[in-house]
Write an enzyme that holds these catalytic residues in place. Structure first.
Site, PDB file in Angstrom:
ATOM      1  N   ASP A   1      48.105  20.136  25.918  1.00 33.76           N
ATOM      2  CA  ASP A   1      48.632  19.297  24.838  1.00 33.76           C
ATOM      3  C   ASP A   1      49.683  20.017  23.993  1.00 33.76           C
ATOM      4  O   ASP A   1      50.162  19.465  23.000  1.00 33.76           O
ATOM      5  CB  ASP A   1      47.488  18.841  23.914  1.00 33.76           C
ATOM      6  CG  ASP A   1      46.802  17.562  24.410  1.00 33.76           C
ATOM      7  OD1 ASP A   1      47.406  16.822  25.217  1.00 33.76           O
ATOM      8  OD2 ASP A   1      45.662  17.315  23.968  1.00 33.76           O
TER       9      ASP A   1
ATOM     10  N   ARG B   1      42.218  22.322  21.669  1.00 35.98           N
ATOM     11  CA  ARG B   1      43.572  22.559  21.162  1.00 35.98           C
ATOM     12  C   ARG B   1      43.643  23.723  20.180  1.00 35.98           C
ATOM     13  O   ARG B   1      44.735  24.099  19.746  1.00 35.98           O
ATOM     14  CB  ARG B   1      44.131  21.285  20.497  1.00 35.98           C
ATOM     15  CG  ARG B   1      44.311  20.116  21.450  1.00 35.98           C
ATOM     16  CD  ARG B   1      45.236  19.043  20.891  1.00 35.98           C
ATOM     17  NE  ARG B   1      46.613  19.506  20.785  1.00 35.98           N
ATOM     18  CZ  ARG B   1      47.617  18.813  20.242  1.00 35.98           C
ATOM     19  NH1 ARG B   1      47.370  17.608  19.744  1.00 35.98           N
ATOM     20  NH2 ARG B   1      48.845  19.293  20.186  1.00 35.98           N
TER      21      ARG B   1
ATOM     22  N   ARG C   1      41.568  13.309  12.061  1.00 33.75           N
ATOM     23  CA  ARG C   1      41.860  14.725  12.319  1.00 33.75           C
ATOM     24  C   ARG C   1      41.975  15.521  11.004  1.00 33.75           C
ATOM     25  O   ARG C   1      41.027  16.170  10.598  1.00 33.75           O
ATOM     26  CB  ARG C   1      43.138  14.876  13.155  1.00 33.75           C
ATOM     27  CG  ARG C   1      43.137  14.064  14.477  1.00 33.75           C
ATOM     28  CD  ARG C   1      42.333  14.739  15.561  1.00 33.75           C
ATOM     29  NE  ARG C   1      42.301  13.994  16.812  1.00 33.75           N
ATOM     30  CZ  ARG C   1      43.112  14.207  17.853  1.00 33.75           C
ATOM     31  NH1 ARG C   1      44.045  15.132  17.801  1.00 33.75           N
ATOM     32  NH2 ARG C   1      42.983  13.484  18.946  1.00 33.75           N
TER      33      ARG C   1
ATOM     34  N   HIS D   1      46.522   9.694  14.449  1.00 31.04           N
ATOM     35  CA  HIS D   1      47.391  10.570  13.648  1.00 31.04           C
ATOM     36  C   HIS D   1      48.321   9.665  12.836  1.00 31.04           C
ATOM     37  O   HIS D   1      48.761   8.617  13.346  1.00 31.04           O
ATOM     38  CB  HIS D   1      48.295  11.422  14.553  1.00 31.04           C
ATOM     39  CG  HIS D   1      47.719  12.716  15.025  1.00 31.04           C
ATOM     40  ND1 HIS D   1      47.992  13.231  16.274  1.00 31.04           N
ATOM     41  CD2 HIS D   1      46.925  13.636  14.404  1.00 31.04           C
ATOM     42  CE1 HIS D   1      47.381  14.397  16.424  1.00 31.04           C
ATOM     43  NE2 HIS D   1      46.713  14.672  15.311  1.00 31.04           N
TER      44      HIS D   1
ATOM     45  N   CYS E   1      55.580  12.953  18.390  1.00 29.97           N
ATOM     46  CA  CYS E   1      54.571  13.954  18.756  1.00 29.97           C
ATOM     47  C   CYS E   1      55.209  15.163  19.437  1.00 29.97           C
ATOM     48  O   CYS E   1      54.706  16.274  19.307  1.00 29.97           O
ATOM     49  CB  CYS E   1      53.543  13.362  19.707  1.00 29.97           C
ATOM     50  SG  CYS E   1      52.568  12.046  18.997  1.00 29.97           S
TER      51      CYS E   1
HETATM   52  N1  ARG Z   1      46.422  14.577  23.247  1.00 27.17           N
HETATM   53  C1  ARG Z   1      46.900  14.944  21.948  1.00 27.17           C
HETATM   54  C2  ARG Z   1      45.757  14.858  20.949  1.00 27.17           C
HETATM   55  O1  ARG Z   1      44.985  13.953  21.040  1.00 27.17           O
HETATM   56  C3  ARG Z   1      48.049  14.079  21.530  1.00 27.17           C
HETATM   57  C4  ARG Z   1      48.687  14.505  20.262  1.00 27.17           C
HETATM   58  C5  ARG Z   1      49.814  13.602  19.842  1.00 27.17           C
HETATM   59  N2  ARG Z   1      50.549  14.129  18.771  1.00 27.17           N
HETATM   60  C6  ARG Z   1      50.876  13.475  17.655  1.00 27.17           C
HETATM   61  N3  ARG Z   1      51.664  14.074  16.818  1.00 27.17           N
HETATM   62  N4  ARG Z   1      50.377  12.303  17.354  1.00 27.17           N
HETATM   63  O2  ARG Z   1      45.628  15.686  20.078  1.00 27.17           O
END
Ligand code: ARG
Length: 282
Positions: free
Chosen positions: A57, A82, A132, A161, A259
């Site tokens: 990612d 991550r 998040r 996000h 992203c």
């Molecule tokens: N697979 C990543 C996650 O879920 C995607 C992140 C996408 N980034 C963003 N800035 N929305 O963390």
């Protein structure tokens, strides 16, 4: 930006990630290269962060940190898969970033997914929470970056996000124009947005559902997925020039244009050294 050299979908941490759908990495690289070329063709400089094997990612560079007025706060990720990305972006800020005049503030101490959830809008930081980035991280980011924070609560897991549900279209000025999808926000946060941004462009669910709000704007050109055709029309009506790109492979990981893009705002630019930090909003 960070190339999708090691991009894959091998875990599912958002509803877009489906382990049964294969990723075409060659195609992801070609699409990413086209996005980079589009930025450069419009006069933007692109720095490239070295991808790290085992961090699929990492291509979603927006999550690596937040840079305001030359100060770079690296991320601290919610999911263990991550987490090593935080240190990788921090080390980029401290080495290459320092050569570009950035000051590294180290890694956030609370869960903070960078520009995924923290979007500079004029002289405030719009800050998403719910999936998040935590409220404590909003407070920390506002304090360290020297910008007032407006907390916004996300309620739809597809829009986990802030940058999946809201785009900042004007980079400067006291009341910049934004676009957003109201359904992604709690009623209280919807009220905050309606009050602060009466002129906002409201996205349809159809455009939001192809991540049409996951866009990067230089104040005139707006880079976004070519699938969000309604958003393209709305942008044109408001005097912007939409630049459509195809990022279908990167959509499989739950991300699009924004992203893949971390904005480096130098010292002395908009919002540098903004005054006091207060937390307002929902
Ligand atoms: N697979 C990543 C996650 O879920 C995607 C992140 C996408 N980034 C963003 N800035 N929305 O963390």
């Amino acid at each position: 930006m960070c190339p999708p050299t090691y991009f894959d979908v091998v875990y599912a941490i958002n509803p877009w990630m489906d382990l049964s759908v294969p990723v075409d990495r060659g195609r992801a690289v070609a699409q990413w290269e086209a996005l980079r070329a589009a930025y450069e063709a419009h006069g933007h400089r692109v720095d490239v962060v070295d991808p790290v094997p085992g961090l699929p990612d990492m291509v979603y560079a927006a999550n690596g940190g937040t840079v305001v007025g030359g100060k770079a706060l690296a991320a601290r990720f919610a999911f263990p898969q991550r987490q090593p990305e935080g240190a990788a972006y921090e080390s980029w800020f401290a080495t290459v970033g320092a050569e570009r005049g950035l000051t590294s503030l180290g890694q956030a101490s609370d869960t903070n997914e960078g520009e995924g959830d923290l979007l500079l809008a004029g002289d405030v930081l719009l800050a998403g929470t719910g999936f998040r980035t935590t409220r404590a991280a909003h407070e920390e980011a506002g304090r360290l970056l020297g910008v007032p924070v407006v907390t916004l609560e996300l309620v739809d897991p597809r829009f986990y996000h802030l940058d999946t549900a809201l785009a900042v279209l004007d980079t400067e000025g006291r009341s910049p124009r934004i676009a957003y999808y109201p359904g992604a926000f709690s009623p209280a946060s919807r009220a905050v947005l309606a009050e602060r941004y009466p002129d906002a462009i409201l996205a349809t669910e159809a455009d939001a559902a192809v991540l049409g709000l996951n866009a990067v704007s230089d104040g005139r050109h707006v880079f976004l997925t070519d699938r969000a055709t309604g958003m393209h029309a709305q942008l044109r009506e408001h005097g912007y020039v939409p630049v459509g790109v195809d990022l279908s492979e990167l959509l499989k990981g739950g991300g699009s244009v924004k992203c893949c893009t971390l904005e480096l705002r130098p010292a002395g630019g908009p919002s540098a050294g903004a005054p006091t930090t207060t937390e307002v909003g929902a």
